[in-house]
Design a protein around this motif. Structure first.
Motif, PDB file in Angstrom:
ATOM      1  N   ARG A 290      66.762  73.500 -16.753  1.00 57.16           N
ATOM      2  CA  ARG A 290      65.789  73.332 -17.808  1.00 57.16           C
ATOM      3  C   ARG A 290      66.211  72.620 -18.967  1.00 57.16           C
ATOM      4  N   GLN A 291      67.729  72.823 -19.175  1.00 53.04           N
ATOM      5  CA  GLN A 291      68.076  72.158 -20.326  1.00 53.04           C
ATOM      6  C   GLN A 291      68.110  70.661 -20.025  1.00 53.04           C
ATOM      7  N   ASP A 292      68.621  70.137 -18.961  1.00 50.78           N
ATOM      8  CA  ASP A 292      68.448  68.661 -18.414  1.00 50.78           C
ATOM      9  C   ASP A 292      67.131  68.354 -18.443  1.00 50.78           C
ATOM     10  N   GLU A 293      65.927  69.040 -18.073  1.00 53.31           N
ATOM     11  CA  GLU A 293      64.755  68.761 -18.231  1.00 53.31           C
ATOM     12  C   GLU A 293      64.294  68.319 -19.673  1.00 53.31           C
ATOM     13  N   GLU A 294      64.676  69.325 -20.399  1.00 49.79           N
ATOM     14  CA  GLU A 294      64.362  69.416 -22.016  1.00 49.79           C
ATOM     15  C   GLU A 294      65.195  68.054 -22.564  1.00 49.79           C
ATOM     16  N   MET A 295      66.108  67.689 -22.083  1.00 44.07           N
ATOM     17  CA  MET A 295      66.989  66.415 -22.709  1.00 44.07           C
ATOM     18  C   MET A 295      66.067  65.150 -22.183  1.00 44.07           C
ATOM     19  N   ALA A 296      65.672  65.247 -20.774  1.00 41.24           N
ATOM     20  CA  ALA A 296      64.639  64.002 -20.500  1.00 41.24           C
ATOM     21  C   ALA A 296      63.408  63.881 -21.355  1.00 41.24           C
ATOM     22  N   LEU A 297      62.899  65.018 -21.635  1.00 42.51           N
ATOM     23  CA  LEU A 297      61.514  65.213 -22.211  1.00 42.51           C
ATOM     24  C   LEU A 297      61.814  64.500 -23.660  1.00 42.51           C
ATOM     25  N   HIS A 298      62.955  64.365 -24.479  1.00 39.24           N
ATOM     26  CA  HIS A 298      63.204  63.968 -25.652  1.00 39.24           C
ATOM     27  C   HIS A 298      62.955  62.366 -25.516  1.00 39.24           C
ATOM     28  N   TYR A 299      62.983  61.863 -24.318  1.00 41.55           N
ATOM     29  CA  TYR A 299      63.098  60.337 -24.162  1.00 41.55           C
ATOM     30  C   TYR A 299      61.744  60.024 -23.609  1.00 41.55           C
ATOM     31  N   ALA A 300      60.707  61.033 -23.381  1.00 37.66           N
ATOM     32  CA  ALA A 300      59.560  60.564 -22.845  1.00 37.66           C
ATOM     33  C   ALA A 300      58.677  59.857 -23.693  1.00 37.66           C
ATOM     34  N   ASP A 301      57.794  59.495 -23.196  1.00 39.93           N
ATOM     35  CA  ASP A 301      56.461  58.648 -23.948  1.00 39.93           C
ATOM     36  C   ASP A 301      55.748  59.808 -24.854  1.00 39.93           C
TER      37      ASP A 301
ATOM     38  N   ALA B 155      55.048  73.267 -21.745  1.00 36.54           N
ATOM     39  CA  ALA B 155      55.644  74.155 -20.995  1.00 36.54           C
ATOM     40  C   ALA B 155      57.072  74.589 -21.424  1.00 36.54           C
ATOM     41  N   ALA B 156      58.017  73.811 -21.727  1.00 37.66           N
ATOM     42  CA  ALA B 156      59.150  73.651 -21.890  1.00 37.66           C
ATOM     43  C   ALA B 156      59.398  74.485 -23.157  1.00 37.66           C
ATOM     44  N   ILE B 157      58.584  74.173 -24.344  1.00 34.96           N
ATOM     45  CA  ILE B 157      58.665  74.958 -25.399  1.00 34.96           C
ATOM     46  C   ILE B 157      58.463  76.608 -25.109  1.00 34.96           C
ATOM     47  N   ARG B 158      57.345  76.614 -24.349  1.00 33.87           N
ATOM     48  CA  ARG B 158      56.938  78.221 -24.069  1.00 33.87           C
ATOM     49  C   ARG B 158      57.780  78.930 -23.436  1.00 33.87           C
ATOM     50  N   GLN B 159      58.623  78.276 -22.143  1.00 36.89           N
ATOM     51  CA  GLN B 159      59.664  78.869 -21.521  1.00 36.89           C
ATOM     52  C   GLN B 159      60.980  79.020 -22.270  1.00 36.89           C
ATOM     53  N   LYS B 160      61.231  78.136 -23.363  1.00 38.40           N
ATOM     54  CA  LYS B 160      62.311  78.304 -24.042  1.00 38.40           C
ATOM     55  C   LYS B 160      62.137  79.814 -25.048  1.00 38.40           C
ATOM     56  N   GLY B 161      60.862  80.021 -25.514  1.00 36.09           N
ATOM     57  CA  GLY B 161      60.596  81.142 -26.125  1.00 36.09           C
ATOM     58  C   GLY B 161      60.855  82.279 -25.196  1.00 36.09           C
ATOM     59  N   ILE B 162      60.393  82.295 -23.997  1.00 40.00           N
ATOM     60  CA  ILE B 162      60.715  83.301 -23.025  1.00 40.00           C
ATOM     61  C   ILE B 162      62.156  83.608 -22.795  1.00 40.00           C
ATOM     62  N   ASP B 163      62.782  82.417 -22.573  1.00 43.91           N
ATOM     63  CA  ASP B 163      64.210  82.695 -22.605  1.00 43.91           C
ATOM     64  C   ASP B 163      64.999  83.194 -23.693  1.00 43.91           C
ATOM     65  N   GLU B 164      64.753  82.616 -24.797  1.00 44.06           N
ATOM     66  CA  GLU B 164      65.122  83.421 -26.064  1.00 44.06           C
ATOM     67  C   GLU B 164      64.920  84.692 -26.026  1.00 44.06           C
ATOM     68  N   ASN B 165      63.646  85.077 -25.731  1.00 45.91           N
ATOM     69  CA  ASN B 165      63.368  86.498 -25.738  1.00 45.91           C
ATOM     70  C   ASN B 165      64.255  87.444 -24.632  1.00 45.91           C
ATOM     71  N   TRP B 166      64.319  86.869 -23.606  1.00 39.51           N
ATOM     72  CA  TRP B 166      65.281  87.438 -22.887  1.00 39.51           C
ATOM     73  C   TRP B 166      66.428  87.579 -23.051  1.00 39.51           C
ATOM     74  N   ALA B 167      67.340  86.615 -23.425  1.00 39.16           N
ATOM     75  CA  ALA B 167      68.756  86.409 -24.183  1.00 39.16           C
ATOM     76  C   ALA B 167      68.845  87.900 -25.260  1.00 39.16           C
ATOM     77  N   ALA B 168      67.776  87.751 -26.213  1.00 40.86           N
ATOM     78  CA  ALA B 168      67.729  88.909 -27.081  1.00 40.86           C
ATOM     79  C   ALA B 168      67.826  90.067 -26.698  1.00 40.86           C
ATOM     80  N   ALA B 169      66.815  90.348 -25.696  1.00 37.23           N
ATOM     81  CA  ALA B 169      67.018  91.667 -25.099  1.00 37.23           C
ATOM     82  C   ALA B 169      68.137  91.941 -24.265  1.00 37.23           C
ATOM     83  N   LEU B 170      68.829  91.052 -23.781  1.00 35.59           N
ATOM     84  CA  LEU B 170      69.850  91.304 -23.082  1.00 35.59           C
ATOM     85  C   LEU B 170      71.108  91.772 -23.766  1.00 35.59           C
ATOM     86  N   GLU B 171      71.045  90.961 -25.284  1.00 30.14           N
ATOM     87  CA  GLU B 171      72.129  91.263 -26.229  1.00 30.14           C
ATOM     88  C   GLU B 171      71.828  92.379 -26.804  1.00 30.14           C
TER      89      GLU B 171
END
Length: 404
Positions: A150-161, A173-189
């Motif tokens: 996902r991180q690689d895909e996000e980097m590729a999207l930075h250079y998208a049209d 979709a990447a922004i939404r998934q990033k929010g989910i991942d951050e929420n998961w990481a916060a819960a894990l911590e």
């Protein structure tokens, strides 16, 4: 790129190297760091020895990877299981799960960190289920790989049209998934126990002199007992079949009748209890809200005990190892409970016959009795059933409701 080298005495060395660097040059760097001669070093990656002429990038060494270094007599034993088995396979599983498990268990600091960051994995390491450990290691590896993807895909999207509609959808979709991942990481911590398995509440209890493991469920309206369990307890002879019916919930289960009163023993104290008898071979005994309320029970999760009579008797909840193995699947058990008897859970109804009482339900007097009994804390269905059973006698119906 940075790689980590673990020596035979478990020292950790981090080195900055180039992907095109040879293994021989890496050994030369390690000679400076460890004072171990180059010709006495043996380097292992993913459990396999890497040769001096190999290029790090060519053999798959990437940023953040771990390389093992063994020395002297240990180095001569290139196939030594103790050197290879603590490594991991490409799918994340351990080469030798038993050796990997023992290696981690010996590291008290690492185990303490695991209990904070990943309690589920730490609990699995303490257990004896090697297959479960391998499965969890693969899951963790897959999660990390997915995150890197996902991180690689996000980097590729930075250079998208920026005017490409499909690219914008992917960015959203990447922004939404990033929010989910951050929420998961916060819960894990901050709330890692939320990922651990929840053990259902059971207590030791004697029913008519027979010891049982009773499932305590405050979400079940009625206390229920299976036909086979009632037979073991010598209570089937007291079955009142006037209460036969069909319980509808998650599936359907036959109500065989009701046992109006029988003794249960908690600690050294006896209490009267009534049960619905169900044709449910997979669950012996469920202690429901009706008896919890009648005996003024308190579910004390801080002390991990069930208190009776406002605290006069306390009985500890059973540990997972003491719970019958067939009942440890809480999802299956809850499905059985929710569909296995009248008033077991909210929204569950049953067709229970009652004695003839005339057409009472249409009278104003009858509705007044219903309203007064509902104010005492009973549901309308319970009240109407009790009044019809006692031919509209409000006092007898109230006594029945409070006693049953």
């Amino acid at each position: 790129m940075k790689i980590t080298v673990m020596t035979a005495d478990e020292n950790i060395i981090t080195l900055e190297v180039d992907r095109d660097e040879s293994v021989e040059n890496l050994k030369a760097l390690l000679e400076v760091e460890t004072q171990v001669p180059l010709n006495q070093q043996q380097l292992l990656f993913n459990g396999k020895e890497i040769r001096n002429a190999d290029k790090l990038g060519a053999i798959g060494v990437n940023d953040g990877d771990l390389v093992m270094m063994v020395v002297g007599a240990t180095a001569a034993a290139s196939s030594s299981p103790s050197a290879r088995d603590i490594a991991q396979n490409p799918d994340g599983s351990a080469v030798n799960p038993v050796a990997f498990q023992q290696h981690l268990l010996r590291d008290s600091n690492l185990m303490a960190q695991l209990f904070q960051a990943d309690p589920e994995l730490a609990q699995t390491l303490l257990g004896n289920d090697v297959n479960r450990l391998q499965e969890m290691l693969r899951q963790r590896h897959q999660q990390k790989s997915e995150m890197r993807r996902r991180q690689d895909e996000e980097m590729a999207l930075h250079y998208a049209d920026p005017f490409d509609v499909e690219a914008q959808k992917k960015i959203e979709a990447a922004i939404r998934q990033k929010g989910i991942d951050e929420n998961w990481a916060a819960a894990l911590e901050h709330n890692p126990e939320a990922f651990a398995r929840v053990v259902m509440l059971y207590v030791d209890m004697d029913v008519n002199g027979v010891p049982l493991k009773a499932f305590v469920d405050s979400g079940a309206q009625s206390t229920i007992i299976s036909k086979s369990c009632a037979e073991r307890c010598g209570l089937l002879r007291l079955l009142d079949q006037r209460y036969k019916g069909i319980a509808q919930g998650v599936g359907q289960t036959e109500i065989l009748g009701r046992i109006h009163v029988a003794p249960i023993k908690i600690g050294n104290v006896f209490y009267p209890c009534s049960f619905l008898v169900l044709d449910s071979p997979n669950m012996d005994f469920l202690f429901g809200l009706d008896m919890l309320r009648k005996h003024q029970c308190v579910i004390d999760l801080k002390e991990n005990v069930l208190r009776f009579g406002g605290g006069e008797v306390s009985v500890p909840f059973l540990q997972e190892k003491d719970i019958p193995s067939r009942d440890q699947d809480e999802e299956n058990l809850l499905n059985q409970a929710s569909g296995s008897g009248t008033q077991v859970t909210s929204g569950v109804k049953a067709n229970t016959p009652s004695q003839p009482a005339g057409d009472l339900s249409n009278s104003t007097e009858f509705e007044g009795k219903v309203a007064r009994l509902i104010e005492l804390g009973f549901s309308r269905g319970e009240v109407i059933q009790a009044l019809k059973f006692f031919d509209g006698n409000e006092d007898q119906a109230a006594g029945y409701l409070f006693g049953g």
